[in-house]
Structure formats: C-alpha cells, structure tokens
Enzyme design. Structure first.
Site, PDB file in Angstrom:
ATOM      1  N   ASP A 197      43.024  45.706  34.757  1.00  0.00           N
ATOM      2  CA  ASP A 197      42.643  44.343  35.122  1.00  0.00           C
ATOM      3  C   ASP A 197      42.942  43.403  33.951  1.00  0.00           C
ATOM      4  O   ASP A 197      42.478  43.638  32.839  1.00  0.00           O
ATOM      5  CB  ASP A 197      41.144  44.329  35.465  1.00  0.00           C
ATOM      6  CG  ASP A 197      40.708  43.060  36.172  1.00  0.00           C
ATOM      7  OD1 ASP A 197      41.571  42.362  36.726  1.00  0.00           O
ATOM      8  OD2 ASP A 197      39.495  42.781  36.176  1.00  0.00           O
ATOM      9  N   GLU A 253      49.490  36.858  37.846  1.00  0.00           N
ATOM     10  CA  GLU A 253      48.617  35.703  38.093  1.00  0.00           C
ATOM     11  C   GLU A 253      49.332  34.404  37.753  1.00  0.00           C
ATOM     12  O   GLU A 253      50.139  34.346  36.820  1.00  0.00           O
ATOM     13  CB  GLU A 253      47.334  35.827  37.259  1.00  0.00           C
ATOM     14  CG  GLU A 253      46.335  34.692  37.497  1.00  0.00           C
ATOM     15  CD  GLU A 253      44.992  34.919  36.807  1.00  0.00           C
ATOM     16  OE1 GLU A 253      44.514  33.977  36.152  1.00  0.00           O
ATOM     17  OE2 GLU A 253      44.432  36.024  36.920  1.00  0.00           O
TER      18      GLU A 253
END
Length: 285
Positions: free
Chosen positions: A85, A137
């Site tokens: 993550d 992202e």
C-alpha cells in the site's frame, strides 16, 4: 490456495457489481482476523501492507511467510492477495515483489505527471514479468496514513487518468476524489461526476482509498461507477483499540496479552465481515 494478484478478482468484481476490500495488516492479530473473516464470508480479500507496517512487522518476507502459514493453518480457500500500500519508490515495490507480494501500489502522485508515468511504467514492467498486479494514484487523498501525509484534497484529472492508464498498463487506478485517510471531519464529499468520467475513460477497475466512514449509499454509488477495490484500515484500528481499552478497564489486573488482544482480534474480524457484506463481496470467492 496460493496467493493471487488483484487483477482477476477486481475484473470479476467490476463485472458483477461489487467491490473487494483491502484491509491493512498491522500485527499478527490483524492478519488472523482478516483471513478468518474472508474465509467465514467466502470472500476474496486484499491484505494491504504499508511500508511502515512492514517495518513494524519485521519486513516484507516476514509478512509473506506469516500469511502463507496462517492460510495453511486456517485452510483458507478464498482468493488472497498481498498488496504493498502506497509504495513510495520503484525500489520499495521491487523489494516487495521479490519478497513474494502479489500486488503493489506505486504512489508517485506527488511527483510531476511525466515523472509519475516514468516511475509507474518501470514498476509495471517488473511487476507484470512476475505476474504481480499494479495500482497507481493520481491527485491527492487527504489526511494521514502511516508515512503518507497530505494537507487537503486535490482531485484527479480525468484526462490525465486516461493517459496514465494507456501509457503505463496499470491494472487498477486510485483517483483522488474527495476521500481521506483516517477519520472524516464531517460528511465525506466524493466527486461522483469525476468518478463516472474517469471510469468511462480509464477502462480499468477504480480504487477508493479512505473507505472508513463513507456511508453505504455512497459506497454503492462508487461501485456503480467502476470502483472495485475499497481500502479500510482506520475502522479496524479503532475497533481494536476500543476493545483493548474496554477489556483492560474491566480487568485492570490483567497482563496476559492474549486476554486483551484476543477480544481485539474478534472485533476486527466482526468489522471486516461487516465491510465485506456492505461491499457485496461475500460469497463471491
């Protein structure tokens, strides 16, 4: 069942109109609880591991070994991915891949767009060679999660999202659209118009970070606009901490960690099962 990448589980989720939860590991009890919940719900699951949590738990290899051992002990038969993550660099993603992670997120969103493209492309080339899925992202998700700190929210640009996907070959995209890491101050305000636009342009499953505290009707709307992965950590941490406090308040002389961490593990499991039902992933394994 062997560990798998996120690619097929997210494609299936997109096609069938549900989302798979990413639940972050923080220690042994979190790992036990999340795997037990997934098996009990017959749900696919993504085990999120931040770089900070990896350091705390003893490194990437330790986490992979722990997860594999627990899956064997618990006879886990549902699809499980171990996902880095907010990987901060190509190097950290490479270490996770070589340690046995089946999925990585490269978060180069704080760099200029072309640098984000360049770094993400390098990660994709290495990851796909090893059969590992990649999340990237764009924009800025607010709040703080581990080493990731952001003041305010910057929405992802739909045109840039489309270009990032086409030029890098990522498997899923986390566009910042108003969600935050950590508890919300007031009601969440997600950019659904932008989410719909990005979904139509990008052509890959979308990821919603900061899933704690988002109302169910917003979750369902996000899923309808292509969100196939929803990240949850804060809610589990709060449930765990609350249970430890309550247990020790009721038993102030208790010192055996199993007596207060065991109930915390049960609270995490219950929270995860509730989220799986809310996301629609129960009985989708």
């Amino acid at each position: 069942m062997p560990l798998v990448s996120m690619t097929e589980m997210l494609k299936k989720a997109n096609a069938e109109g549900y989302a798979v939860g990413q639940f972050n590991l923080n220690n042994l009890e979190f790992t036990q609880a999340i795997l037990q919940a997934a098996q009990a719900e017959n749900s696919p699951v993504i085990l999120g591991v931040s770089e900070g949590a990896a350091r705390y738990m003893g490194g990437f290899k330790t986490i992979v070994a722990l997860v594999k051992a627990l899956m064997e002990e618990y006879k886990v038969t549902v699809p499980v991915a171990i996902h880095l993550d907010h990987g901060s660099s190509f190097e950290s993603c490479a270490k996770a891949i070589h340690a046995g992670f089946t999925s990585v997120m490269i978060d180069a969103s704080h760099h200029p767009f072309e640098e984000n493209i360049e770094t993400t492309t390098k990660v994709v080339e290495l990851a796909h060679f090893h059969g590992v899925s990649v999340e990237a992202e764009l924009g800025v998700v607010g709040g703080q999660e581990d080493d990731v700190i952001a003041d305010g929210v910057i929405y992802a640009d739909p045109a840039e999202c489309e270009e990032l996907v086409k030029r890098t070959g990522i498997d899923c995209l986390a566009p910042a659209l108003g969600s935050v890491h950590g508890p919300y101050k007031g009601e969440p305000n997600l950019g659904f118009k932008e989410m719909e636009d990005i979904n139509n342009r990008a052509g890959v499953p979308l990821v919603l970070h900061g899933g704690t505290g988002i109302p169910t009707h917003d979750i369902q709307k996000a899923i309808s606009f292509g969100t196939a992965k929803i990240n949850v950590n804060t809610e589990n941490q709060i449930a765990s901490a609350r249970t430890v406090r309550e247990t020790l308040a009721a038993l102030p002389e208790e010192y055996d960690p199993r007596k207060y961490l065991g109930p915390a593990r049960d609270a995490i499991k219950e929270t995860v099962q509730g989220k799986m039902r809310e996301f629609g992933s129960s009985n989708k394994a």
